[in-house]
Design a protein around this motif. Sequence first.
Motif, PDB file in Angstrom:
ATOM      1  N   LEU A 362       0.792  -1.344  -0.141  1.00  0.00           N
ATOM      2  CA  LEU A 362       0.025   0.097   0.077  1.00  0.00           C
ATOM      3  C   LEU A 362       0.824   1.450  -0.232  1.00  0.00           C
ATOM      4  O   LEU A 362       0.530   2.254  -0.756  1.00  0.00           O
ATOM      5  N   ASP A 363       1.761   1.225   0.875  1.00  0.00           N
ATOM      6  CA  ASP A 363       2.489   2.719   1.106  1.00  0.00           C
ATOM      7  C   ASP A 363       3.498   2.941  -0.201  1.00  0.00           C
ATOM      8  O   ASP A 363       3.855   4.147  -0.648  1.00  0.00           O
ATOM      9  N   ARG A 364       3.688   2.016  -1.186  1.00  0.00           N
ATOM     10  CA  ARG A 364       4.283   2.277  -2.437  1.00  0.00           C
ATOM     11  C   ARG A 364       3.282   2.717  -3.234  1.00  0.00           C
ATOM     12  O   ARG A 364       3.570   3.398  -4.075  1.00  0.00           O
ATOM     13  N   ASN A 365       2.115   2.221  -3.413  1.00  0.00           N
ATOM     14  CA  ASN A 365       1.091   2.621  -4.448  1.00  0.00           C
ATOM     15  C   ASN A 365       0.311   3.685  -4.074  1.00  0.00           C
ATOM     16  O   ASN A 365      -0.426   4.392  -4.957  1.00  0.00           O
ATOM     17  N   PHE A 366       0.061   4.101  -2.566  1.00  0.00           N
ATOM     18  CA  PHE A 366      -0.983   5.018  -2.482  1.00  0.00           C
ATOM     19  C   PHE A 366      -0.489   6.312  -1.380  1.00  0.00           C
ATOM     20  O   PHE A 366       0.411   5.758  -0.540  1.00  0.00           O
ATOM     21  N   HIS A 367      -0.852   7.227  -1.515  1.00  0.00           N
ATOM     22  CA  HIS A 367      -1.346   8.155  -0.373  1.00  0.00           C
ATOM     23  C   HIS A 367      -2.557   8.130   0.351  1.00  0.00           C
ATOM     24  O   HIS A 367      -3.672   8.351  -0.598  1.00  0.00           O
ATOM     25  N   VAL A 368      -2.681   7.684   1.507  1.00  0.00           N
ATOM     26  CA  VAL A 368      -4.068   7.543   1.857  1.00  0.00           C
ATOM     27  C   VAL A 368      -4.504   8.797   2.539  1.00  0.00           C
ATOM     28  O   VAL A 368      -3.775   9.411   3.592  1.00  0.00           O
ATOM     29  N   LEU A 369      -5.842   9.294   2.212  1.00  0.00           N
ATOM     30  CA  LEU A 369      -6.246  10.627   2.617  1.00  0.00           C
ATOM     31  C   LEU A 369      -7.493  10.491   3.818  1.00  0.00           C
ATOM     32  O   LEU A 369      -7.466  11.518   4.779  1.00  0.00           O
ATOM     33  N   ASN A 370      -7.722   9.265   4.053  1.00  0.00           N
ATOM     34  CA  ASN A 370      -8.612   8.799   5.214  1.00  0.00           C
ATOM     35  C   ASN A 370      -8.445   7.565   5.534  1.00  0.00           C
ATOM     36  O   ASN A 370      -7.816   6.859   4.803  1.00  0.00           O
ATOM     37  N   GLY A 371      -9.032   7.104   6.944  1.00  0.00           N
ATOM     38  CA  GLY A 371      -8.848   5.778   7.247  1.00  0.00           C
ATOM     39  C   GLY A 371      -7.410   5.564   8.045  1.00  0.00           C
ATOM     40  O   GLY A 371      -6.870   6.539   8.618  1.00  0.00           O
ATOM     41  N   ALA A 372      -7.379   4.359   8.508  1.00  0.00           N
ATOM     42  CA  ALA A 372      -6.235   3.920   9.300  1.00  0.00           C
ATOM     43  C   ALA A 372      -4.803   4.199   8.602  1.00  0.00           C
ATOM     44  O   ALA A 372      -4.844   4.110   7.385  1.00  0.00           O
ATOM     45  N   GLY A 373      -3.708   4.372   9.537  1.00  0.00           N
ATOM     46  CA  GLY A 373      -2.459   4.593   8.806  1.00  0.00           C
ATOM     47  C   GLY A 373      -1.916   3.350   8.076  1.00  0.00           C
ATOM     48  O   GLY A 373      -2.375   2.283   8.665  1.00  0.00           O
ATOM     49  N   LEU A 374      -1.005   3.488   7.506  1.00  0.00           N
ATOM     50  CA  LEU A 374      -0.534   2.183   6.519  1.00  0.00           C
ATOM     51  C   LEU A 374       0.566   1.594   7.483  1.00  0.00           C
ATOM     52  O   LEU A 374       0.687   0.234   7.507  1.00  0.00           O
ATOM     53  N   ARG A 375       1.248   2.254   8.137  1.00  0.00           N
ATOM     54  CA  ARG A 375       2.338   1.937   8.963  1.00  0.00           C
ATOM     55  C   ARG A 375       2.416   2.421  10.317  1.00  0.00           C
ATOM     56  O   ARG A 375       1.918   3.719  10.483  1.00  0.00           O
ATOM     57  N   PRO A 376       2.733   1.692  11.239  1.00  0.00           N
ATOM     58  CA  PRO A 376       2.862   2.324  12.914  1.00  0.00           C
ATOM     59  C   PRO A 376       3.794   3.753  12.781  1.00  0.00           C
ATOM     60  O   PRO A 376       4.810   3.563  12.126  1.00  0.00           O
ATOM     61  N   ARG A 377       3.233   4.676  13.394  1.00  0.00           N
ATOM     62  CA  ARG A 377       4.296   5.813  13.727  1.00  0.00           C
ATOM     63  C   ARG A 377       5.206   5.542  14.602  1.00  0.00           C
ATOM     64  O   ARG A 377       5.129   4.458  15.350  1.00  0.00           O
ATOM     65  N   MET A 378       6.384   6.230  14.668  1.00  0.00           N
ATOM     66  CA  MET A 378       7.455   6.223  15.445  1.00  0.00           C
ATOM     67  C   MET A 378       6.963   6.895  16.989  1.00  0.00           C
ATOM     68  O   MET A 378       6.127   7.685  16.919  1.00  0.00           O
TER      69      MET A 378
END
Length: 578
Positions: A362-378
């Motif tokens: 997902l993180d390679r293909n999209f920038h998510v505008l809403n919904g849960a994050g793709l990867r955990p934040r630091m």
Amino acid sequence: MTAYLVLGSIAVLLALLVHGRISPAILFVTWAGGYHLLGLSSQQAFLSSFTNPALATLILLLLVSLALERSPLLDHLSSSLLRGSQPRATLKLGGFAALVSAFMNNTAVVGALLGPLSKQRLHPPSKLLIPLSYASILGGITTLVGTSTNLVVNSFAVESGLPALHMFQFTLVGLPVAIMCIVVMALGARLLPANAATEQESRSAYFLEARLAPDSPLVGRSIEQNRLRNLEGLFLVEIERDGHLISPVGPAEVLHAGDVLVFTGEIAKVQALQRFPGLQVFGAGADALLKSNLVEVVISNQSDLANRTLRDVDFRTMFDAGVVGIRRGDKRLTGQLGRIPLRVGDSLLLAAGPDFFQHRNLDRNFHVLNGAGLRPRMTSRQSTLSLSGFAAVILLSALEWLPLFSGLLILLAALLATGLLTLGEMRRRFPFELMIVIGSALTIAGVIERSGAAALMAGWMRAAFDGYGVYGALVGVYLITLALTELVTNNAAAALAFPIALGTARAFGVDPTPFVMVVAYGASAGFLIPFGYQTHLMVYSAGRYRMRDFLRAGLPISVTYSIGVLLLVPLVFPFRPA
């Protein structure tokens, strides 16, 4: 004769780049490989282009950025930046984005702020997203690592035997120019449209609902058997059954009495459903259950979906999601969605399945505008340590105590050792195409110079600007680079303009540094056309812009930027240093 043939081939390359049907990576590697096969570039020269130290430094920088972009810093500060009037918010946002973009990858900065700015309610997102994209460019011109274009130009300089560019060599010109342009951007906020916020759009326009009557002959048969998969203008995206969603819908799914079938596409094509007995169309609104399952994304510049259709990539299997709607700029695309070639920057409204956010691509293909994050934040501690490490690398490089390549290599090893970056993530998002473009461009630039094509073009430049002197030639090189960067990508523009700049400087017998610098600044001066710069594409659909919005907002910035660069470069980098 060889020089003319090389120039002719470069003209064909430029035409194909402008046409846009073939990716720059394929075009550049084809031309570089062709020159090698024709004997214009030796095997050693060809291979050394891909092992250029500046190119290796750029790759390391982009890999380190994969971890840094997970820092919660941008999310925490984005809301506080927008308080106050529209011009004040633009000024604060522009200054902050430019500051961060001076040291981080532009796309990472825009990608991190794209979602928060699209969802906030203080100002229309369309008033902020073009300024965000412009500010990321303006910050990038202030340091060596601010944008890949600066590192690309540095790689050309090193390959040509010139001294390497320093970390803050760009700052004396870039910083004043950036400040001037951000002020003009804030004063010109009224030139941008006040389009509705993303969440305020009536998503029901995307949907058509139909309930399956208990006595329908469709009951007990699969989607495939009922021929519900290839309707004219409509596509079955979800089924609501007893309060639960089935998404995406497979061809073998058997229909039950009372199922609510949700279609997408051209809602005006409702007549396509009239031939199915027992299918009761009762409205175009989607209920709360359906809305909670929607995710809006923007196709990234690294995406494998670009120039391909949903049918080509088997989108449902690839992402566990169905595409409900596609928007390109301010236009919602209609028709059979599976047959529409996608572009970088397209906004997709997805009906996501339960495993959507678990997919590792997902993180390679999209920038998510809403919904849960793709990867955990630091965590705050992890963010502080990683950003401090990066700041230390930049400082040590600026003081010439540690080469930038070595510092980034140490930092990358530390990020891998602490688990803040994984080999899998590096593999998924490795900038392979960028490496191919730059390595091939170095080969092409070498051929242009060795074949005599650069000297030939420099002679033409000298003849054209002979009455205006060396400064007139500098302006000419800048304008050529500016035109190229609006027509093709910024890195391609730098690759094509650099040999002209170097040859022109040698023809006039002056220091090449000011000519090299105007190529770097000119290659980042893409403010007028959304399709020439990747951050513009990222905000194009999210802000529902039209081409004219970029022209109206970008023209004052482009003029201010050009005047600043052309006045300051000869002062900071004189033609004949004392």
